[in-house]
Design an enzyme around this catalytic site. Structure first.
Site, PDB file in Angstrom:
ATOM      1  N   ARG A  63     -25.656 -29.269  24.407  1.00  0.00           N
ATOM      2  CA  ARG A  63     -25.459 -28.968  25.843  1.00  0.00           C
ATOM      3  C   ARG A  63     -24.022 -28.564  26.176  1.00  0.00           C
ATOM      4  NH1 ARG A  63     -28.561 -33.447  25.707  1.00  0.00           N
ATOM      5  NH2 ARG A  63     -30.767 -33.082  26.148  1.00  0.00           N
ATOM      6  N   LYS A 123     -19.775 -16.140  31.698  1.00  0.00           N
ATOM      7  CA  LYS A 123     -21.183 -15.737  31.537  1.00  0.00           C
ATOM      8  C   LYS A 123     -21.434 -15.492  30.055  1.00  0.00           C
ATOM      9  CE  LYS A 123     -22.154 -12.478  34.853  1.00  0.00           C
ATOM     10  NZ  LYS A 123     -23.115 -11.506  35.375  1.00  0.00           N
ATOM     11  N   GLU A 167     -14.406  -0.274  33.322  1.00  0.00           N
ATOM     12  CA  GLU A 167     -14.339  -1.581  33.990  1.00  0.00           C
ATOM     13  C   GLU A 167     -12.934  -1.827  34.562  1.00  0.00           C
ATOM     14  OE1 GLU A 167     -16.855  -3.405  34.741  1.00  0.00           O
ATOM     15  OE2 GLU A 167     -18.427  -2.904  33.292  1.00  0.00           O
ATOM     16  N   LYS A 176     -10.796  -9.932  37.948  1.00  0.00           N
ATOM     17  CA  LYS A 176     -11.993 -10.702  37.567  1.00  0.00           C
ATOM     18  C   LYS A 176     -11.717 -12.199  37.695  1.00  0.00           C
ATOM     19  CE  LYS A 176     -15.944 -11.319  34.798  1.00  0.00           C
ATOM     20  NZ  LYS A 176     -16.861 -10.892  33.755  1.00  0.00           N
ATOM     21  N   GLU A 206     -23.474 -16.432  40.557  1.00  0.00           N
ATOM     22  CA  GLU A 206     -23.675 -15.106  41.133  1.00  0.00           C
ATOM     23  C   GLU A 206     -23.912 -15.163  42.648  1.00  0.00           C
ATOM     24  OE1 GLU A 206     -23.979 -11.348  39.028  1.00  0.00           O
ATOM     25  OE2 GLU A 206     -24.073 -13.342  38.173  1.00  0.00           O
ATOM     26  N   ARG A 258     -18.918 -12.656  43.643  1.00  0.00           N
ATOM     27  CA  ARG A 258     -19.027 -12.193  42.260  1.00  0.00           C
ATOM     28  C   ARG A 258     -19.771 -10.855  42.184  1.00  0.00           C
ATOM     29  NH1 ARG A 258     -18.893 -15.574  36.763  1.00  0.00           N
ATOM     30  NH2 ARG A 258     -19.132 -13.802  35.409  1.00  0.00           N
ATOM     31  N   ASN A 317     -20.064  -6.013  40.364  1.00  0.00           N
ATOM     32  CA  ASN A 317     -21.155  -5.129  39.939  1.00  0.00           C
ATOM     33  C   ASN A 317     -21.052  -3.746  40.562  1.00  0.00           C
ATOM     34  OD1 ASN A 317     -22.486  -6.797  38.162  1.00  0.00           O
ATOM     35  ND2 ASN A 317     -23.655  -7.807  39.779  1.00  0.00           N
ATOM     36  N   HIS A 363     -22.777  -0.779  39.047  1.00  0.00           N
ATOM     37  CA  HIS A 363     -23.675  -1.262  37.999  1.00  0.00           C
ATOM     38  C   HIS A 363     -25.164  -1.062  38.328  1.00  0.00           C
ATOM     39  CE1 HIS A 363     -20.049  -2.803  36.283  1.00  0.00           C
ATOM     40  NE2 HIS A 363     -20.672  -3.427  35.310  1.00  0.00           N
ATOM     41  N   HIS A 396     -26.796   0.488  35.361  1.00  0.00           N
ATOM     42  CA  HIS A 396     -27.825  -0.204  34.563  1.00  0.00           C
ATOM     43  C   HIS A 396     -29.087   0.644  34.467  1.00  0.00           C
ATOM     44  CE1 HIS A 396     -25.992  -4.458  35.282  1.00  0.00           C
ATOM     45  NE2 HIS A 396     -25.614  -3.954  34.122  1.00  0.00           N
ATOM     46  N   HIS A 419     -22.003   1.208  27.882  1.00  0.00           N
ATOM     47  CA  HIS A 419     -22.056   0.565  29.192  1.00  0.00           C
ATOM     48  C   HIS A 419     -21.026   1.176  30.161  1.00  0.00           C
ATOM     49  CE1 HIS A 419     -22.508  -2.667  32.088  1.00  0.00           C
ATOM     50  NE2 HIS A 419     -21.214  -2.931  32.010  1.00  0.00           N
TER      51      HIS A 419
HETATM   52  N1  LIG Z   1     -20.611 -11.887  29.775  1.00  0.00           N
HETATM   53  C1  LIG Z   1     -20.210 -10.946  30.590  1.00  0.00           C
HETATM   54  O1  LIG Z   1     -19.743 -11.206  31.700  1.00  0.00           O
HETATM   55  C2  LIG Z   1     -20.286  -9.521  30.134  1.00  0.00           C
HETATM   56  C3  LIG Z   1     -19.668  -8.515  30.883  1.00  0.00           C
HETATM   57  C4  LIG Z   1     -19.717  -7.215  30.409  1.00  0.00           C
HETATM   58  C5  LIG Z   1     -20.382  -6.924  29.232  1.00  0.00           C
HETATM   59  N2  LIG Z   1     -20.976  -7.923  28.521  1.00  0.00           N
HETATM   60  C6  LIG Z   1     -21.674  -7.622  27.269  1.00  0.00           C
HETATM   61  O2  LIG Z   1     -20.747  -7.050  26.357  1.00  0.00           O
HETATM   62  C7  LIG Z   1     -21.458  -6.269  25.408  1.00  0.00           C
HETATM   63  C8  LIG Z   1     -20.709  -4.984  25.141  1.00  0.00           C
HETATM   64  O3  LIG Z   1     -19.466  -5.305  24.597  1.00  0.00           O
HETATM   65  P1  LIG Z   1     -18.568  -4.201  23.854  1.00  0.00           P
HETATM   66  O4  LIG Z   1     -18.537  -2.956  24.642  1.00  0.00           O
HETATM   67  O5  LIG Z   1     -17.298  -4.876  23.520  1.00  0.00           O
HETATM   68  O6  LIG Z   1     -19.430  -3.828  22.575  1.00  0.00           O
HETATM   69  P2  LIG Z   1     -19.574  -4.428  21.095  1.00  0.00           P
HETATM   70  O7  LIG Z   1     -19.342  -5.880  21.060  1.00  0.00           O
HETATM   71  O8  LIG Z   1     -20.894  -3.934  20.614  1.00  0.00           O
HETATM   72  O9  LIG Z   1     -18.423  -3.684  20.315  1.00  0.00           O
HETATM   73  C9  LIG Z   1     -18.494  -2.291  20.162  1.00  0.00           C
HETATM   74  C10 LIG Z   1     -18.216  -1.877  18.709  1.00  0.00           C
HETATM   75  O10 LIG Z   1     -16.819  -1.965  18.467  1.00  0.00           O
HETATM   76  C11 LIG Z   1     -16.572  -2.665  17.270  1.00  0.00           C
HETATM   77  N3  LIG Z   1     -15.280  -3.315  17.466  1.00  0.00           N
HETATM   78  C12 LIG Z   1     -15.014  -4.371  18.248  1.00  0.00           C
HETATM   79  N4  LIG Z   1     -13.697  -4.606  18.279  1.00  0.00           N
HETATM   80  C13 LIG Z   1     -13.124  -3.690  17.470  1.00  0.00           C
HETATM   81  C14 LIG Z   1     -11.782  -3.418  17.091  1.00  0.00           C
HETATM   82  N5  LIG Z   1     -10.766  -4.118  17.608  1.00  0.00           N
HETATM   83  N6  LIG Z   1     -11.564  -2.405  16.240  1.00  0.00           N
HETATM   84  C15 LIG Z   1     -12.590  -1.662  15.745  1.00  0.00           C
HETATM   85  N7  LIG Z   1     -13.866  -1.860  16.084  1.00  0.00           N
HETATM   86  C16 LIG Z   1     -14.125  -2.862  16.940  1.00  0.00           C
HETATM   87  C17 LIG Z   1     -17.731  -3.605  17.128  1.00  0.00           C
HETATM   88  O11 LIG Z   1     -17.886  -3.998  15.781  1.00  0.00           O
HETATM   89  C18 LIG Z   1     -18.879  -2.761  17.665  1.00  0.00           C
HETATM   90  O12 LIG Z   1     -19.414  -1.948  16.667  1.00  0.00           O
HETATM   91  C19 LIG Z   1     -22.844  -6.061  25.973  1.00  0.00           C
HETATM   92  O13 LIG Z   1     -23.779  -6.810  25.230  1.00  0.00           O
HETATM   93  C20 LIG Z   1     -22.760  -6.600  27.392  1.00  0.00           C
HETATM   94  O14 LIG Z   1     -23.973  -7.161  27.845  1.00  0.00           O
HETATM   95  C21 LIG Z   1     -20.943  -9.206  28.958  1.00  0.00           C
END
Ligand SMILES: NC(=O)c1ccc[n+]([C@@H]2O[C@H](COP(=O)([O-])OP(=O)(O)OC[C@H]3O[C@@H](n4cnc5c(N)ncnc54)[C@H](O)[C@@H]3O)[C@@H](O)[C@H]2O)c1
Length: 355
Positions: free
Chosen positions: A115, A137, A179, A221, A231, A235, A239, A242, A246, A258
């Site tokens: 937990r 999140k 973003e 943020k 949410e 918050r 979005n 978005h 989305h 994204h």
């Molecule tokens: N929790 C939240 O509030 C929140 C907010 C926005 C997005 N997200 C989530 O984030 C995810 C997207 O994240 P992302 O865009 O970082 O994508 P990702 O984690 O898929 O990374 C993108 C690619 O970059 C590579 N990579 C990462 N860091 C690197 C580095 N320093 N050098 C070289 N390659 C690198 C990774 O291996 C991957 O292939 C989605 O799943 C989305 O739902 C969550």
């Protein structure tokens, strides 16, 4: 090193080399540390494990499949199994090193094991630094959709090591700028000024303004989530762009990044604001100009129909009943909610981003 407080609960540290303070932010009681990283970034994962080992703690290396393939129930179950085998206790800790997929997964596993055990987030993409790793999140995807299973679980610390951005492909850096620019539109016009002054630098990891842009976006943020972890409307301003974004991601089966989808979504929201009589046309133009200047798209030219996009928007989290709900702008840094805009308005905004 810059430390941005999130509601006095934890700090986001931003600096070149920020990873080196990991030993200082690991909880005192942690004897074992699960280091979650993408198997595409094994060198970094091992380096983090070495840092952990140097503090006398036992690192458990947990490579996971790359990108969205990490965010599955099966991968989470593998990590729970590792923690079970190691008799991982509530005082042990997780360190998630990677893009938003890894910070979401690592955060989720930390949220759910016993937990909730402490998690340190080490984001390595621009998107994860300014968005995914900050705010608590966490989640995984299911066959039915993205981010459907998750939990709110704040990290004990977030380390944004700017040196790690050097290896990030330009397309991913640029996608992350969507973003950052969103933070500019909803709250901090200085972000827009900085990008407008040096758009080329904003699209490079070694750009002169990159540290300030990241810090400013994180502050936006952090201020929002400090006041409103869960949410509700405050918050919801995060979005901006978005709802339509989305929808693009869904109809394009997540082949768009994204940030690229959010960029077009922000232009859609700005057009909607203008059509609703809230926003001046020059602010809509400013959206297109600044997004284009860093290499982000501002139009949707895919094959999905308006009907498909509308259906996808109807599934959006912010929809209440049958009414679509948008975050729009009255001016830069003045977001408001637009509830149930008419069909004609929605279609006109669609025409404006597809024409
Ligand atoms: N929790 C939240 O509030 C929140 C907010 C926005 C997005 N997200 C989530 O984030 C995810 C997207 O994240 P992302 O865009 O970082 O994508 P990702 O984690 O898929 O990374 C993108 C690619 O970059 C590579 N990579 C990462 N860091 C690197 C580095 N320093 N050098 C070289 N390659 C690198 C990774 O291996 C991957 O292939 C989605 O799943 C989305 O739902 C969550």
């Amino acid at each position: 090193m810059t430390a941005i407080a999130v509601g006095g609960r934890y700090a986001v540290r931003v600096a070149p080399g920020a990873l080196s303070v990991l030993p200082d932010v690991l909880p005192d009681g942690a004897e074992q540390v699960l280091v979650v990283y993408s198997e595409a970034m094994t060198g970094l994962g091992r380096a983090v494990a070495d840092l952990v080992a140097a503090t006398g703690r036992r690192p458990l290396l947990a490579p996971v499949p790359d990108a969205e393939s990490a965010k599955t129930a099966a991968v989470a179950a593998d990590l729970w199994a590792r923690m079970g085998e190691a008799a991982f206790t509530r005082t042990d800790a997780v360190v998630a090193v990677g893009g938003g997929t890894v910070t979401d997964l690592g955060g989720f596993v930390a949220a759910t094991w016993l937990r909730g055990v402490p998690v340190v987030q080490v984001p390595t993409t621009l998107l994860a630094m300014v968005d995914a790793a900050v705010g608590g999140k966490t989640g995984i995807n299911t066959a039915e959709g993205k981010n459907l299973v998750g939990a709110f679980h704040e990290p004990v610390a977030v380390l944004c090591d700017l040196d790690l951005l050097a290896s990030l492909p330009t397309v991913d850096l640029v996608a992350g700028q969507a973003e950052v620019l969103k933070a500019g539109f909803i709250a901090d016009p200085v972000i827009l000024d900085l990008v407008e002054t040096d758009p080329v630098g904003a699209a490079r990891a070694d750009g002169a303004a990159i540290p300030e842009l990241i810090e400013r976006a994180i502050r936006v943020k952090a201020d929002v989530v400090a006041a409103d972890l869960r949410e509700s409307f405050l918050r919801e301003v995060l979005n901006y762009g978005h709802t339509f974004g989305h929808a693009i991601e869904q109809v394009e089966h997540y082949r768009w990044r994204h940030g690229e989808a959010v960029a077009v979504g922000m232009v859609y929201a700005a057009e909607l604001s203008r059509l609703a009589g809230l926003l001046a046309p020059e602010v809509v133009r400013r959206h297109r100009d600044v997004l284009t200047s860093v290499g982000l798209p501002t139009a949707y030219r895919g094959s999905a129909s308006w009907a498909d996009l509308q259906t996808a928007m109807g599934r959006d989290k912010k929809t209440r009943g049958a009414r679509l709900r948008f975050v729009v702008l009255e001016a830069i840094a003045r977001p408001v909610r637009l509830e149930g805009p008419g069909e004609d308005l929605l279609a006109a905004a669609h025409a404006a981003v597809t024409g």
